[in-house]
Design an enzyme around this catalytic site. Structure first.
Site, PDB file in Angstrom:
ATOM      1  CD  GLU A  93      -2.897  -1.359   2.322  1.00 31.01           C
ATOM      2  OE1 GLU A  93      -2.711  -0.444   3.296  1.00 31.01           O
ATOM      3  OE2 GLU A  93      -3.817  -1.972   2.230  1.00 31.01           O
ATOM      4  CB  CYS A 106       3.183   7.823   3.183  1.00 25.25           C
ATOM      5  SG  CYS A 106       3.822   6.551   4.287  1.00 25.25           S
ATOM      6  CB  CYS A 113       6.727  -5.034   8.927  1.00 29.82           C
ATOM      7  SG  CYS A 113       7.980  -4.217   9.982  1.00 29.82           S
ATOM      8  CB  CYS A 117       5.175  -2.293  16.057  1.00 30.37           C
ATOM      9  SG  CYS A 117       6.705  -1.922  15.969  1.00 30.37           S
ATOM     10  CB  CYS A 120       2.004  -1.575  13.607  1.00 30.41           C
ATOM     11  SG  CYS A 120       2.247  -1.284  11.837  1.00 30.41           S
ATOM     12  CD  GLU A 161      13.073  -0.238  10.353  1.00 29.90           C
ATOM     13  OE1 GLU A 161      12.325   0.140  11.203  1.00 29.90           O
ATOM     14  OE2 GLU A 161      14.158   0.154   9.911  1.00 29.90           O
ATOM     15  CB  SER A 215       8.784   4.546  15.393  1.00 32.48           C
ATOM     16  OG  SER A 215       8.401   4.801  14.121  1.00 32.48           O
ATOM     17  CG  LEU A 216      11.049   7.213  21.610  1.00 28.31           C
ATOM     18  CD1 LEU A 216      12.201   6.487  21.473  1.00 28.31           C
ATOM     19  CD2 LEU A 216      11.251   8.748  22.045  1.00 28.31           C
ATOM     20  CG  HIS A 217       5.499   4.365  18.865  1.00 31.19           C
ATOM     21  ND1 HIS A 217       5.092   5.783  18.368  1.00 31.19           N
ATOM     22  CD2 HIS A 217       5.730   3.786  17.897  1.00 31.19           C
ATOM     23  CE1 HIS A 217       5.207   5.536  17.329  1.00 31.19           C
ATOM     24  NE2 HIS A 217       5.660   4.571  16.861  1.00 31.19           N
ATOM     25  CG  ASN A 291      -4.628   6.657  13.036  1.00 29.55           C
ATOM     26  OD1 ASN A 291      -5.699   7.470  13.031  1.00 29.55           O
ATOM     27  ND2 ASN A 291      -3.545   7.259  12.560  1.00 29.55           N
ATOM     28  CB  CYS A 334       0.493   6.590  11.393  1.00 28.96           C
ATOM     29  SG  CYS A 334       1.305   8.116  10.397  1.00 28.96           S
TER      30      CYS A 334
END
Ligand code: SF4
Length: 347
Positions: A93, A106, A113, A117, A120, A161, A215-217, A291, A334
């Protein structure tokens, strides 16, 4: 039988060799390349080429690779999501977003992946394979042709990634940056990583002026390891010291992405911990109201919690913005992208 190459995986130098090896005049290489850069990737649409050349192209390259399987347009903000079917039937996508400054694309770097995560959708759909540089380039050229609009910015932040597909990423960045390719300034390109420290270090040594986003989160190891398994391999300590080194070596600011998950990482105390972690780094914090997607228990933080988190970071002197959400009604925001269609529903 060897698999046929995707036509966008040929550089302008490769085309010179290709025309010579087939006994065609040299200027035909420029003609072919000019079509490709316009997003015309099917030989039968390259109208100024003689039949002998289009037949040779059909013969040597996979014309069925990179087909638009589906295109969805957001009713909220005009964001477009493209699903491309690749030569081996993997699907990826790509998201096309319209901003005041121009169009931003994007792109995905892998079909699926491996990073897992927890929040995700891409991770939930499993891993297919790495994309080639040409397949990354196609995600910019083909939508630009369909929309008849220019691309001003590319973010490698879709499925996958990018640093887990390092060599093809670098080949794509070279194509994107080259005057003979997309001719996009490095500062108009952003690469996002979940924190593969060795590749971050290698990348800063290449000294590309490309923007880096991490990406920390989460601001502590316990929580980050729960949300992002990569943290078990490269701790926050290692990640943050690589980020400091990146800023020192490149003189560039680094961006940290932080998706706010309701009741998980969004308290004022979490904001304080984040400020301590990033203290003294020339950094920008990009908050994302996480999201949702089917099949996950995570939910987005309420607006007032997002506001309180942001205010606390500002009070502590941090440079922070809340990312504008794009395409959430078409699952293009995202964390909502995934490999193929239907994998989540099957789980
Ligand atoms: S957030 Fe990025 S790195 Fe993590 S699973 Fe999703 S696509 Fe992979």
């Amino acid at each position: 039988m060897t698999e046929k190459l995707f036509i966008l995986d040929m550089s302008s130098e490769n085309w010179e060799e290709w025309v010579q090896s087939h006994g065609f005049p040299r200027f035909r290489a420029d003609q072919i390349f000019a079509w490709l850069i316009k997003g015309v990737i099917r030989p039968n649409e390259m109208t100024n080429l003689p039949r002998g050349i289009t037949e040779a192209l059909e013969n040597d390259f996979n014309s069925e690779a990179f087909v638009v399987d589906k295109e969805t347009i957001s009713k909220i903000d005009g964001t477009r999501k493209f699903v491309f079917r690749l030569g081996d039937q993997n699907r990826i996508e790509t998201v096309w977003m319209k901003y005041r400054f121009g169009n931003s694309v994007c792109i995905s770097s892998q079909a699926g992946c491996k990073m897992g995560c927890a929040f995700c959708a891409s991770a939930h759909a499993g891993f297919g394979r790495d994309l080639t540089a040409g397949e990354m380039l196609g995600q910019v050229l083909v939508p630009a042709r369909i929309t008849s609009e220019r691309v001003s910015r590319v973010v490698v932040m879709g499925i996958g990634e990018p640093f887990d597909n390092y060599d093809q990423l670098i080949a794509f960045l070279d194509m994107a940056n080259s005057p003979k390719g997309l001719n996009l300034g490095a500062r108009h390109i952003t690469v996002s990583t979940c924190g593969l420290v060795p590749q971050m270090i290698e990348f800063m040594c290449v000294n590309k002026q490309v923007n880096l986003s991490v990406s920390l989160h989460a601001a502590n190891d316990d929580l980050r390891s729960q949300l992002m398994p990569v943290n078990k391999k490269y701790s926050l300590d290692q990640l943050i010291s690589a980020a400091r080194e990146y800023v020192e070596k490149t003189g560039r600011r680094i961006t940290f992405e932080y998706a706010l998950l309701n009741g998980i990482n969004d308290s004022v105390a979490d904001a304080g911990q984040l400020a301590v972690l990033l203290k003294g780094i020339n950094a920008h914090i990009n908050l994302i109201a996480a999201n949702e997607f089917p099949g996950t228990s995570f939910s987005r933080s309420p607006q007032k919690v997002v506001n309180a988190f942001r205010s606390e970071l500002e009070r502590l002197g941090m440079n922070v913005t809340v990312r504008r959400e794009m395409g959430s009604d078409i699952m293009a925001a995202c964390g909502q992208l995934r490999r193929g269609l239907g994998e989540i529903e099957k789980k």
